[in-house]
Enzyme design. Structure first.
Site, short mmCIF file in Angstrom:
data_model
loop_
_atom_site.label_atom_id
_atom_site.label_comp_id
_atom_site.label_asym_id
_atom_site.label_seq_id
_atom_site.Cartn_x
_atom_site.Cartn_y
_atom_site.Cartn_z
N CYS A 181 15.15 24.39 47.67
CA CYS A 181 16.71 24.84 48.20
C CYS A 181 17.38 25.29 49.59
O CYS A 181 17.59 24.94 50.57
CB CYS A 181 17.98 24.34 46.88
SG CYS A 181 17.46 23.56 45.30
N CYS A 574 70.66 61.81 22.72
CA CYS A 574 71.32 60.79 24.27
C CYS A 574 70.11 60.32 24.76
O CYS A 574 69.02 61.20 24.84
CB CYS A 574 72.05 61.78 24.54
SG CYS A 574 71.79 63.18 25.41
N CYS A 577 67.58 63.09 26.52
CA CYS A 577 66.37 62.79 25.79
C CYS A 577 65.77 62.21 26.07
O CYS A 577 64.28 62.66 26.49
CB CYS A 577 66.74 62.84 24.04
SG CYS A 577 67.67 64.12 23.60
N ASP A 1043 9.31 35.19 16.71
CA ASP A 1043 8.93 36.16 17.10
C ASP A 1043 7.36 36.97 16.55
O ASP A 1043 8.21 37.49 15.43
CB ASP A 1043 10.62 36.73 18.24
CG ASP A 1043 9.68 37.32 19.10
OD1 ASP A 1043 8.23 36.34 20.05
OD2 ASP A 1043 10.21 37.89 19.26
#
Length: 1498
Positions: A181, A574, A577, A1043
């Site tokens: 190819c 608050c 902080c 195997d």
């Protein structure tokens, strides 16, 4: 000097070590620039200097190494060259000659020419091997040339200017399958006019084309490739012609072809602009190709790049000929005319800078990162922000949007600066997102600024933007970039099967330049790499891993592996902080994102675990004066124990029961009274009128209102709460089901109860309206009783379901909750220790585990010895010894010694977490049989409703036609009720019973419960089954393929026998072993390692002598010089002597002391303390190696070697100082349980096949030992898949058993892939079943478990269907003539029983016991035997014809059998009638032995 590339086919490679050997050997040859060997493609791609080498010499070099080499392409291809100009500073420390020689030493640099003034160097190099950046780094002080060198037209250097008109184009080409190819494309495109060079790469699926844009366009090239039958797309958009007037003058002087055309082209190109459109509505690549082909056909458009992923189109066009609006309309007009096209922002375009750069820029090499996208910065005005929490929420939401790189919102300036990717989002989107959050947002008047990512390619583009103000990038961002010279990337790695794969990747990548560290997690299939981006980039790292034979892709969105921390922060009062915590954390190096919520007291933090850890983050917050703790995660398996459902159904059952008992009481009372009345009627001949009067005088029949009796009123009151509270859950579920157009169990229950309730209620209202004298018969007793049985059934079902997932819950509960982290001083002195939450353990921490404690994380032992119980993870009952260097698994239990471990995998990366994830996925996956059941359930409910309706009408018709049948079988019939009412009541009762008894639940539970218990039991036994499909498939398997190496055999060779060829007075045996062991100690070959290990064991020594001048010749052997042997043996003898004296003293045999001391001094006893060291010249290798070195191998030695080779061993010769002195036989031994496993599988009716890449002799030898008769030998890893496919094509279901090292594709191809691992070595990718222990008996167990589970599923289906198939006809009244009638409550009881019986049946699987080796051995005793070679059929290579036993005449066969039996009586030597190869395969590890007892070592 010309560089060329040639592809040489290489046969005979078996593993990665062959690949490395070839590459190392070829690289050492003169004139070689680069070598890349591929094990899969079986070829070597070599870039070489055509003056020094030819393809034939390269082919010969590979052939000499013992491999078959063939020229794949006789015409070598020219290689793409690139040129770079370097400026040499006047005060340079190196002379021009030194610079030239320094550069030329590097691979990939072909030529260096100096200008006449010695200030400029022109370097010609191969761009695929080396790039400009690397060249600059080679010579300190030089830089890229920015001022053009003076070039006199007509000189030899002038040709480089003609190259300025060339453009490099990279195309992605899909559809190529082989080298023919590539040659087709190269041949076709190479012939076109204007094409200078083309190189197509099959591996990278790309084509690099150098062309002259004034003669051919990029689109034309792409079109020509597509015409050849391939799909082509631009990798990088083709760079337009960048020529100034001076260049054109030069081009004219050099008289290049078509200069007129070039001029015309150039005038256009100078005015081109680039626009990026956002395109919505593209679905696939055909949309992309459609737009590209249509728009590129416009004469004013020079190039188009359309991206489906980014939904964008980048168009290079001439604004003098076409406007942006026309372009937009042109795209919208493209078929099918559904594309929505918009600009990424409201200005004409961000990227509208002209593409013209300074002429010399074209001399810069195209850098690899040139495809980096531009980012832009937009400023959005935001009104309505009041505090920092508004800022945080905007930053938090917008930073999560796709394409947003960074955001900075300023409360004081009331605006937000956003850095974003224009291909993914646009300012208008960002503005509307902010408005959606409730703020007023408007785009600022400032234009967006393109921000280049620090890459040379984008710097070039920015050169033309000198007038624009610099982009605003937060200083913290820049600071972080400066400090972080080391980057980190994650690579997804596929195909890893065990620890050796991990070690292989880590070892090879650590050697590469620019890689600082690599950590591979096997279970997660992920590699984390820290690298220097100046030297290497992630794509190259992935390529390096691919070269090792694994699949690798860079993980783009891995969040850089960020750690996420959820904290509870106490003490905030608050918003200031919150701001304090957030600002401090964001300034901390390594923290990427932080969001703190005041209302919930929670902090969400993202950090880089490489720079900072969770404990450091907590410490930072503590230092600010707040207390903090981790958000406790639910570590229990609470979602698995069904506690919530059990509680819910228990409550539902109790409520229904409270109201049901009075209803049942009333019903029973009425039934008793009715039977008494009927008796009285029969015996006392009472008239019907008297019966009616007596009936209505009963208390329960007393009418409160006309038509409303006490009985009906009480029943109604008791039924309503049950219908509402007891049935609440059913109504909700039924509504949801019907809303989604499905019908389930709940729909049937709701139908049955609602029909009964509504029918009764309506009849009652009608009776009251008519003021009836006789009370109507109602069904108010049916719903409460139905709900009681159904909720009882569901309650029991969930109790049982909770039991099915116990195995997984147990795995989850193994995870430790706390860890003891210690700080060590020098010499591992303990300085401090603290208890921390397991989530806070960081990689690299030293953790102390006390006896009896659980290991909190995966790690490596650094100090201490202990036994560890890993039974809950591996199923291995025996404790495993752990010493420094061993790995430990999280969740295993330390038994007797205290250990210090270094954490390697923490959190979700631990083996235990991965196993839990795997089992969870398996339990939620569906088996194919279950999908059938689900399909059945889908049709089930509508068909049952239909049966119910048919039953109703059938009985109404039958009743009116022949009332006697109903009268006879209707329970509690009395004359006081009208005939029509009796018929309708009876018909409703039958149809409601049909609805009650039908239960699709049991069908739905039949498979999942069995799969859940099966996979759980498997996990407890060390068998991880990945879901229902492999569990179901394993019982259909007919062939088990093993195997060989690492599966049937141990995979590591061992010395089987040493034969000494010289007398001990010439060379003492222990001295020879010391010499041979020392010589092989430098070898990495498995055979060398085996010899060294054996010698150390025999001599009982940890270290050996000194080895120098070590040389290895692949396929032959080694040669070296060995010293310090005498000193070694002297020390050893001294130790023996002292030991003997000690023993003598203990036994108190004084008179023999002198003799015993004397006998202890075996050799060289007279050596003084200052031992003289002698140098020995050592050769170890095969016959050929000895012959090459002039040593004659005697006939008897050759015969002995052949005998070993026939038995499947590798025979190695050793020579010391030119004298052959030993023959060492090495083999890969068969696992002890292999023979029993094979025998058991055969007795289960399975065919067993052995498949190996080794030669046929070895394969036959191993097969005969384990009892396998069918063998595929010399099968290359890539052909294993074909062999499995071949077996499948014969109509057999195949199970493949392998260690996964080179058989992953075959494991994936098989119907069931079974991977054998050891401990943590789990072959996650390819296998369907993973055996954690390295034990072949688990293969038997996994198939056995599968068979038992499938059998259990079938029993479950019988349980599920029997209730429906028998129950529905009975309920419908089919068996009425034989007196079988069911009430609705009986139906619901049967329905509940079916679900419970199915789940209990599945729980029976929990009793499953693995087949024990002892029992199987006892059963097989006397029946297992080694196969004779004549019984084994061996098929070599990919061919189907086996070299089995040769066809013998009857007489020959009788002689052979008798000879075999005589041989087996007198000796253990086997008969041979296999076809013997000329010589053993040099590169395979010849393995296997017959377990002979006479093979003593010495």
């Amino acid at each position: 000097m010309e560089a060329k590339s040639v592809v040489i086919g290489v046969e005979g490679m078996t593993c990665n070590s062959c690949v490395q050997t070839i590459e190392q050997h070829v690289r050492k040859m003169n004139g070689i620039h680069n070598v890349k060997v591929s094990l899969e493609d079986k070829n070597a791609v070599i870039i070489y200097d055509s003056k020094l080498q030819t393809p034939a010499t390269l082919q010969e070099a590979i052939y000499d190494m013992g491999f078959d080499a063939t020229l794949a392409d006789s015409n070598p291809q020219p290689v793409l060259l690139d040129t770079i100009f370097l400026t040499i500073p006047t005060q340079s420390a190196l002379t021009s000659k030194q610079i030239c020689s320094t550069l030329l030493k590097n691979k990939g640099i072909l030529d260096v020419k100096m200008s006449s003034d010695q200030k400029t160097a022109v370097v010609t190099f191969i761009s695929s091997i080396i790039n400009g950046k690397q060249i600059i780094q080679m010579v300190p002080g030089v830089d890229l040339n920015i001022s053009a060198p003076e070039v006199i037209p007509g000189t030899c250097e002038d040709s480089s200017w003609s190259q300025a008109s060339n453009v490099v184009l990279r195309l992605k080409v899909e559809g190529m399958t082989c080298h023919s190819c590539t040659s087709t494309i190269e041949g076709k495109i190479g012939k076109l006019q204007g094409i200078q060079r083309i190189k197509v790469s099959l591996d990278n699926q790309e084509a690099v084309v150098v062309y002259q844009p004034h003669l051919i366009t990029a689109e034309e090239i792409k079109h020509q490739i597509e015409a050849a039958g391939f799909t082509a797309s631009f990798k990088k958009q083709p760079r337009p012609l960048k020529l100034s007037a001076i260049d054109l003058e030069r081009l004219r002087n050099t008289q290049t072809r078509g200069s007129e055309t070039a001029l015309k082209e150039n005038s256009n190109v100078n005015d081109t602009k680039t626009v990026v459109f956002r395109i919505d509505g593209m679905h696939c690549n055909s949309c992309v190709l459609n737009i590209q082909s249509t728009i590129s056909a416009l004469p004013s458009v020079t190039s188009v790049v359309v991206s489906l992923e980014k939904k964008s189109a980048m168009i290079n066009y001439n604004p003098n000929l076409i406007s942006i609006d026309v372009l937009r309309k042109a795209i919208e007009a493209v078929s099918p005319q559904t594309f929505k096209v918009s600009l990424p922002d409201e200005y004409e375009n961000v990227a509208l800078f002209p593409t013209l750069a300074s002429p010399l820029k074209s001399l810069r090499p195209p850098l690899k990162d040139a495809s980096q996208p531009l980012t832009q910065v937009v400023v959005i005005n935001i009104e309505g922000m009041t505090c920092n929490s508004c800022v945080q929420s905007i930053e938090g939401v917008i930073s999560q949007k796709a394409g947003v790189k960074s955001i900075h919102v300023s409360l004081t300036n009331r605006n937000g600066t956003i850095e974003y990717d224009p291909l993914q989002t646009c300012p208008e989107d960002l503005r509307s997102s902010i408005e959606d959050m409730g703020f007023d947002a408007s785009l600022s008047a400032k234009a967006e600024l393109p921000v280049a990512i620090a890459q040379p390619s984008t710097e070039e583009q920015l050169e033309s933007h000198k007038t624009e103000p610099p982009p605003k990038v937060s200083p913290a961002h820049l600071a972080r970039q400066e400090t972080k010279t080391i980057s980190k990337c994650y690579v997804q790695v596929t195909g890893m099967t065990c620890a050796s794969c991990v070690a292989n990747i880590e070892r090879n990548l650590r050697r590469e330049d620019g890689i600082h560290s690599i950590l591979v997690a096997l279970m997660a299939g992920k590699a984390e790499v820290r690298y220097n981006p100046a030297v290497i980039h992630p794509a190259a790292i992935a390529e390096l891993i691919r070269e090792l034979g694994f699949g690798a892709t860079v993980m783009e969105n891995c969040g850089e592996g960020d750690g996420i921390l959820e904290l509870v922060v106490r003490g905030m009062t608050c918003a200031s902080c919150v701001h304090k915590i957030e600002s401090t954390l964001m300034k901390t190096n390594g923290v990427l994102y932080c969001s703190v919520a005041l209302a919930t007291n929670k902090a969400h933090i993202k950090y880089d675990p490489e720079i900072i850890g969770p404990r450091d983050v907590i410490q930072v917050i503590k230092d600010l004066g707040f207390t903090t703790s981790l958000v406790k995660k639910d570590r229990s398996a609470s979602h698995l124990d069904h506690k919530q459902e059990i509680r819910q159904w228990k409550r539902s059952f109790v409520v229904s029961l409270i109201f049901c008992i009075p209803v049942m009481g009333l019903m029973i009372y009425m039934m008793v009274m009715d039977s008494r009345l009927s008796d009285a009627h029969a015996h006392h001949n009472m008239s019907n009128e008297e019966m009616e009067a007596l009936h209505s005088s009963m208390f329960l029949e007393y009418q409160l209102l006309p038509g409303l009796s006490v009985m009906n009123f009480l029943s109604f009151l008791l039924c309503v709460p049950v219908q509402i509270f007891g049935g609440w859950h059913f109504y909700i579920q039924a509504y949801k089901a019907l809303k989604h157009k499905t019908a389930n169990m709940d729909v049937l229950i709701v139908l049955a109860t609602s029909i009964a309730f509504v029918y009764s209620f309506v009849i009652l209202l009608v009776a009251m309206a008519e003021k009836a004298k006789v009370n109507p018969v109602t069904f108010f007793d049916t719903p409460p009783m139905l709900f009681v049985f159904i909720s009882l059934g569901r309650w029991l079902e969930h109790v049982a379901k909770g039991k099915t997932s116990e195995a997984l819950a147990r795995l989850i509960s193994l995870q430790a909750t706390e860890a003891t982290i210690v700080t060590l001083g020098p010499d591992n002195v303990l300085l401090s220790e603290e208890q921390v939450d397991v989530e806070l353990v960081q990689r690299g921490d030293i953790v102390r585990v006390i006896p009896g404690g659980k290991f909190p994380v995966d790690g490596r032992v650094i100090e201490g010895h202990s036994m560890v119980d890993e039974s809950l993870i591996t199923g291995e009952a025996m404790p495993v010894t752990k010493k420094p260097g061993n790995t430990v698994i999280a969740g295993s239990i330390n038994q007797n010694g205290s250990l210090l471990i270094s954490a390697t995998h923490v959190g979700a990366d631990t083996t235990l977490s991965q196993i839990v994830k795997l089992v969870e996925e398996a339990q939620t996956s569906k088996a194919p049989i279950q999908q059938f059941a689900d399909k059945l359930s889908g049709y089930f409910v509508p068909s049952i409703v239909a049966v119910s309706v048919v039953t109703l009408f059938a009985w109404i018709i039958i009743g009116f036609v022949d009332f006697e049948i109903v009268e006879k079988y209707f329970l509690g019939y009395n004359k006081s009720i009208s005939a029509a009412e009796v018929i309708i009541r009876f018909a409703f009762q039958a149809s409601i019973t049909v609805l009650c008894i039908a239960c699709p639940c049991s069908l739905g539970l039949a498979t999942p419960t069995a799969v859940m218990v099966g996979t759980g039991v498997g996990a407890q036994n060390g068998i991880l089954i990945k879901g229902g499909e492999p569990l179901e498939m394993a019982h259909k398997v007919k062939v088990v393929v093993f195997d060989k190496t690492g599966t049937i055999t141990h995979g590591t060779p061992e010395v089987m026998q040493v034969k000494f060829l010289v007398e001990s007075n010439q060379l003492p045996h222990n001295k020879m072993l010391a010499i041979v062991g020392t010589a092989e100690s430098n070898s990495e070959h498995p055979l060398g390692v085996a010899i060294t290990k054996y010698c150390k064991k025999e001599l009982d020594l940890e270290t050996l002598g000194t080895c120098t001048d070590f040389q290895v010749v692949p396929g032959c052997g080694i040669s070296c010089k060995v010293t310090n042997i005498e000193a070694l043996l002297y020390r050893k003898n001294k130790m023996v002597e002292e030991n003997n004296i000690r023993n003598v003293t203990l036994v108190k045999i004084e008179e023999n002391t002198d003799e015993s001391v004397q006998s202890a001094l075996i050799i060289d006893a007279e050596l003084p303390t200052t031992v003289t060291s002698q140098k020995y010249s050592v050769l170890i290798g095969n016959r050929e190696w000895m012959n090459r070195n002039g040593l004659l191998v005697k006939n008897e030695v050759d015969k002995a070697m052949m005998e070993h080779e026939r038995r499947g061993r590798t025979a190695v010769l050793a020579a010391v100082d030119g004298v052959l002195c030993g023959l060492i036989a090495i083999a890969d031994t068969v696992k002890p349980e292999a023979e029993l496993a094979v025998y058991t599988l055969k007795s289960m009716g399975l065919e067993v096949v052995l498949m190996t890449g080794d030669n046929s002799k070895t394969a036959r030898s191993i097969a005969s030992q384990v009892g396998i008769t069918k063998v595929f030998a010399e099968v290359l890893p890539s052909h294993k898949v074909a062999k499995v496919k071949q077996l499948q094509d014969e109509g057999k279901r195949v199970a493949m058993v392998g260690d996964g090292i080179n058989d992953s594709p075959a494991l994936a191809m098989a119907n069931v892939g079974i991977a054998i691992g050891t401990g943590t070595d789990v072959a996650i990718e390819a296998a369907d079943v993973v055996l954690i222990k390295d034990d072949l008996m688990d293969v038997v167990a996994s198939i056995d478990l599968s068979r038992k589970t499938v059998k259990r599923i079938r029993i479950n289906f019988v349980f599920a269907l029997i209730y429906n198939l028998i129950g529905v006809p009975i309920a419908a009244g089919v068996f009425l003539p034989i007196g079988l009638v069911l009430q609705p409550w009986m139906g619901s009881a049967a329905m509940a029983a079916s679900s419970v019986s199915v789940v209990l049946s599945s729980l029976m699987l929990k009793m499953y016991q693995k087949p024990s080796s002892e029992k199987l051995e006892f059963r097989a005793s006397g029946q297992m035997r080694h196969k004779s070679p004549s019984e084994i059929s061996v098929c070599v290579g990919i061919d189907e014809t086996g070299t089995g036993s040769p066809k013998l005449s009857l007489m020959d066969r009788i002689i052979n059998y008798s000879r075999a039996s005589i041989n087996s009586l007198f000796s253990d030597k086997r008969s041979v009638n296999s076809i013997v190869l000329n010589e053993p395969d040099k590169h395979s590890l010849l393995v296997g032995d017959f377990g002979e007892d006479d093979d003593t070592a010495l």
